[in-house]
Design a protein around this motif. Structure first.
Motif, PDB file in Angstrom:
ATOM      1  N   GLU A   6       0.819  -1.213   0.000  1.00  0.00           N
ATOM      2  CA  GLU A   6       0.000   0.000   0.000  1.00  0.00           C
ATOM      3  C   GLU A   6       0.851   1.260   0.000  1.00  0.00           C
ATOM      4  O   GLU A   6       0.541   2.237  -0.694  1.00  0.00           O
ATOM      5  CB  GLU A   6      -0.917  -0.004   1.228  1.00  0.00           C
ATOM      6  N   ASN A   7       1.955   1.238   0.748  1.00  0.00           N
ATOM      7  CA  ASN A   7       2.825   2.411   0.784  1.00  0.00           C
ATOM      8  C   ASN A   7       3.565   2.583  -0.534  1.00  0.00           C
ATOM      9  O   ASN A   7       3.784   3.714  -0.988  1.00  0.00           O
ATOM     10  CB  ASN A   7       3.818   2.314   1.948  1.00  0.00           C
ATOM     11  N   LEU A   8       3.947   1.481  -1.165  1.00  0.00           N
ATOM     12  CA  LEU A   8       4.575   1.581  -2.481  1.00  0.00           C
ATOM     13  C   LEU A   8       3.613   2.212  -3.482  1.00  0.00           C
ATOM     14  O   LEU A   8       4.009   3.082  -4.271  1.00  0.00           O
ATOM     15  CB  LEU A   8       5.019   0.197  -2.980  1.00  0.00           C
ATOM     16  N   GLU A   9       2.358   1.795  -3.456  1.00  0.00           N
ATOM     17  CA  GLU A   9       1.371   2.370  -4.363  1.00  0.00           C
ATOM     18  C   GLU A   9       1.128   3.846  -4.027  1.00  0.00           C
ATOM     19  O   GLU A   9       0.958   4.679  -4.922  1.00  0.00           O
ATOM     20  CB  GLU A   9       0.057   1.587  -4.292  1.00  0.00           C
ATOM     21  N   ASN A  10       1.129   4.155  -2.750  1.00  0.00           N
ATOM     22  CA  ASN A  10       0.974   5.533  -2.307  1.00  0.00           C
ATOM     23  C   ASN A  10       2.113   6.404  -2.835  1.00  0.00           C
ATOM     24  O   ASN A  10       1.888   7.518  -3.336  1.00  0.00           O
ATOM     25  CB  ASN A  10       0.944   5.556  -0.774  1.00  0.00           C
ATOM     26  N   GLN A  11       3.349   5.905  -2.731  1.00  0.00           N
ATOM     27  CA  GLN A  11       4.503   6.660  -3.217  1.00  0.00           C
ATOM     28  C   GLN A  11       4.488   6.780  -4.739  1.00  0.00           C
ATOM     29  O   GLN A  11       4.884   7.814  -5.298  1.00  0.00           O
ATOM     30  CB  GLN A  11       5.812   5.987  -2.754  1.00  0.00           C
ATOM     31  N   ALA A  12       4.033   5.734  -5.423  1.00  0.00           N
ATOM     32  CA  ALA A  12       3.945   5.788  -6.885  1.00  0.00           C
ATOM     33  C   ALA A  12       2.958   6.854  -7.338  1.00  0.00           C
ATOM     34  O   ALA A  12       3.207   7.590  -8.301  1.00  0.00           O
ATOM     35  CB  ALA A  12       3.540   4.420  -7.438  1.00  0.00           C
ATOM     36  N   GLN A  13       1.831   6.942  -6.637  1.00  0.00           N
ATOM     37  CA  GLN A  13       0.846   7.965  -6.975  1.00  0.00           C
ATOM     38  C   GLN A  13       1.346   9.364  -6.600  1.00  0.00           C
ATOM     39  O   GLN A  13       1.046  10.337  -7.292  1.00  0.00           O
ATOM     40  CB  GLN A  13      -0.476   7.674  -6.269  1.00  0.00           C
ATOM     41  N   TYR A  14       2.118   9.435  -5.505  1.00  0.00           N
ATOM     42  CA  TYR A  14       2.681  10.725  -5.117  1.00  0.00           C
ATOM     43  C   TYR A  14       3.704  11.191  -6.143  1.00  0.00           C
ATOM     44  O   TYR A  14       3.820  12.384  -6.431  1.00  0.00           O
ATOM     45  CB  TYR A  14       3.313  10.619  -3.727  1.00  0.00           C
ATOM     46  N   ALA A  15       4.468  10.244  -6.714  1.00  0.00           N
ATOM     47  CA  ALA A  15       5.415  10.592  -7.776  1.00  0.00           C
ATOM     48  C   ALA A  15       4.670  11.207  -8.960  1.00  0.00           C
ATOM     49  O   ALA A  15       5.104  12.217  -9.538  1.00  0.00           O
ATOM     50  CB  ALA A  15       6.177   9.348  -8.217  1.00  0.00           C
ATOM     51  N   LYS A  16       3.535  10.609  -9.310  1.00  0.00           N
ATOM     52  CA  LYS A  16       2.719  11.142 -10.411  1.00  0.00           C
ATOM     53  C   LYS A  16       2.215  12.544 -10.077  1.00  0.00           C
ATOM     54  O   LYS A  16       2.229  13.448 -10.929  1.00  0.00           O
ATOM     55  CB  LYS A  16       1.547  10.204 -10.693  1.00  0.00           C
ATOM     56  N   LYS A  17       1.781  12.723  -8.833  1.00  0.00           N
ATOM     57  CA  LYS A  17       1.295  14.029  -8.406  1.00  0.00           C
ATOM     58  C   LYS A  17       2.395  15.080  -8.506  1.00  0.00           C
ATOM     59  O   LYS A  17       2.163  16.212  -8.942  1.00  0.00           O
ATOM     60  CB  LYS A  17       0.787  13.929  -6.965  1.00  0.00           C
ATOM     61  N   ARG A  18       3.619  14.695  -8.121  1.00  0.00           N
ATOM     62  CA  ARG A  18       4.740  15.637  -8.199  1.00  0.00           C
ATOM     63  C   ARG A  18       5.039  16.032  -9.637  1.00  0.00           C
ATOM     64  O   ARG A  18       5.241  17.202  -9.945  1.00  0.00           O
ATOM     65  CB  ARG A  18       5.987  15.009  -7.563  1.00  0.00           C
ATOM     66  N   VAL A  19       5.095  15.048 -10.507  1.00  0.00           N
ATOM     67  CA  VAL A  19       5.416  15.338 -11.905  1.00  0.00           C
ATOM     68  C   VAL A  19       4.277  16.114 -12.567  1.00  0.00           C
ATOM     69  O   VAL A  19       4.524  17.040 -13.347  1.00  0.00           O
ATOM     70  CB  VAL A  19       5.731  14.032 -12.665  1.00  0.00           C
ATOM     71  N   ASP A  20       3.043  15.756 -12.267  1.00  0.00           N
ATOM     72  CA  ASP A  20       1.901  16.480 -12.829  1.00  0.00           C
ATOM     73  C   ASP A  20       1.910  17.953 -12.416  1.00  0.00           C
ATOM     74  O   ASP A  20       1.430  18.819 -13.154  1.00  0.00           O
ATOM     75  CB  ASP A  20       0.588  15.840 -12.381  1.00  0.00           C
TER      76      ASP A  20
END
Length: 264
Positions: A6-20
Motif C-alpha cells: 500500500e505504501n509503495l502504491e501511495n509513493q507511486a501515486q505521489y510521484a505522479k502528483k509531483r510530476v503532474d
C-alpha cells in the motif's frame, strides 16, 4: 498503518502528483523554494541550539543540534512542499511502477534542485543579516566548525555520507507516509533526522544554506568552490541513498504487479 504494498502504491501515486505539478512551473518552483527555506530553518535551529554546547565543548553538541533539526523536514512534509532528497526515493518508485516517465522525473528533479537552492539562498541572506551567526556568537562558531568539517571531506566520504543521510531522510518520509497519526509522523521524522545530523552525514539541501550562510558571513577558508564540490558529490550520494538503498530494496521486496495505471 499502510502495508508495504500500500505504501509503495501511495509513493507511486505521489510521484505522479509531483510530476503532474510541473504543468504549473512557477507554482512548482515556488513550492521547491519553500522546501529549501524550511530545511534552512532547521539549519538555523541546529546552529542556535547546538552552538552554546559547542562553545562549552560539551560532547552533546551534535545530539542537541540533531534533535531540533527535524523541524525543517516536518514543515516540508506537513506543507507538501517539493524537496529534492525525498523525491530521490519517490520518483524511482514512480518510474518502476510506471506512473511517471523518465523525462518527467528528470525535469521535476532539476526544477526542484534549483528551487530548493533559491529558497536556501534567500534564507541564508536573512540569517546572516539577522546577526545570529556573526563571528563570536555561539551559532556563528557552530557554523564555522560545521562548514569547515564539511569542506575537508574527501570525495569518497562525501558520496557515502550522502548515501547514509538520505537513507535516514527517505525512511523518515516512508514512515511518515505509512501512518495517518500526526504525532507518529512527527516522531518518526524527528528521530530519523536526529540520527542523520548527529551522525555527521551530508544533506545536499541543508548544505545549500550552510555553505551560503558561511560565504555571506565571510567565514575564513571557505570559498565558492567548496560549495560546488560539496553539492556535486553529496547530491550523487543522496541520489544513491534514496534510489539504490531505499527505493530499490522496497520494490524488490514486493515483486507483485502494481495496482496503479501505467503512463500512456
Amino acid at each position: 498503518m499502510l502495508s508495504l504494498k500500500e505504501n509503495l502504491e501511495n509513493q507511486a501515486q505521489y510521484a505522479k502528483k509531483r510530476v503532474d505539478a510541473m504543468r504549473y512551473p512557477m507554482a512548482f518552483l515556488s513550492s521547491s523554494c519553500i522546501a529549501g527555506a524550511f530545511i534552512g530553518l532547521g539549519v538555523l535551529f541546529m546552529l542556535t541550539a547546538g552552538g552554546p554546547f559547542l562553545v562549552a565543548r560539551h560532547p552533546a553538541a551534535s545530539i542537541i543540534g540533531g534533535s531540533v533539526f527535524g523541524i525543517g523536514l516536518i514543515l516540508v512534509v506537513v506543507s507538501g512542499a517539493q524537496l529534492l532528497t525525498s523525491a530521490m526515493m519517490v520518483l524511482p518508485i514512480g518510474l518502476a511502477r510506471k506512473t511517471i516517465t523518465l523525462r518527467g522525473a528528470a525535469a521535476s528533479s532539476i526544477l526542484m534542485y534549483f528551487g530548493n537552492f533559491i529558497g536556501s539562498l534567500v534564507l541564508a541572506v536573512v540569517i546572516v543579516a539577522s546577526g545570529l551567526v556573526r563571528p563570536g556568537t555561539p551559532a556563528g562558531e557552530y557554523l564555522s566548525a560545521v562548514v569547515h568539517h564539511k569542506a575537508h571531506h574527501t570525495i569518497t566520504e562525501l558520496v557515502f555520507l550522502g548515501v547514509l543521510c538520505n537513507i535516514f531522510v527517505c525512511l523518515a518520509v516512508w514512515g511518515a507516509a505509512a501512518t495517518e497519526n500526526a504525532a507518529a509522523k512527527v516522531a518518526i521524522i524527528a528521530w530519523c533526522v536526529a540520527a542523520f545530523v548527529a551522525s555527521g552525514t551530508e544533506h545536499v539541501v541543508a548544505n545549500m544554506t550552510i555553505f551560503s550562510a558561511a560565504l555571506f558571513q565571510g567565514v575564513d577558508g571557505i570559498a565558492m568552490s567548496d560549495l560546488l564540490r560539496n553539492q556535486l558529490w553529496v547530491c550523487i550520494g543522496n541520489a544513491l541513498g534514496g534510489g539504490a538503498f531505499i527505493a530499490a530494496p522496497l520494490l524488490m521486496s514486493d515483486p507483485r504487479p502494481s495496482l496503479v495505471t501505467s503512463v500512456k
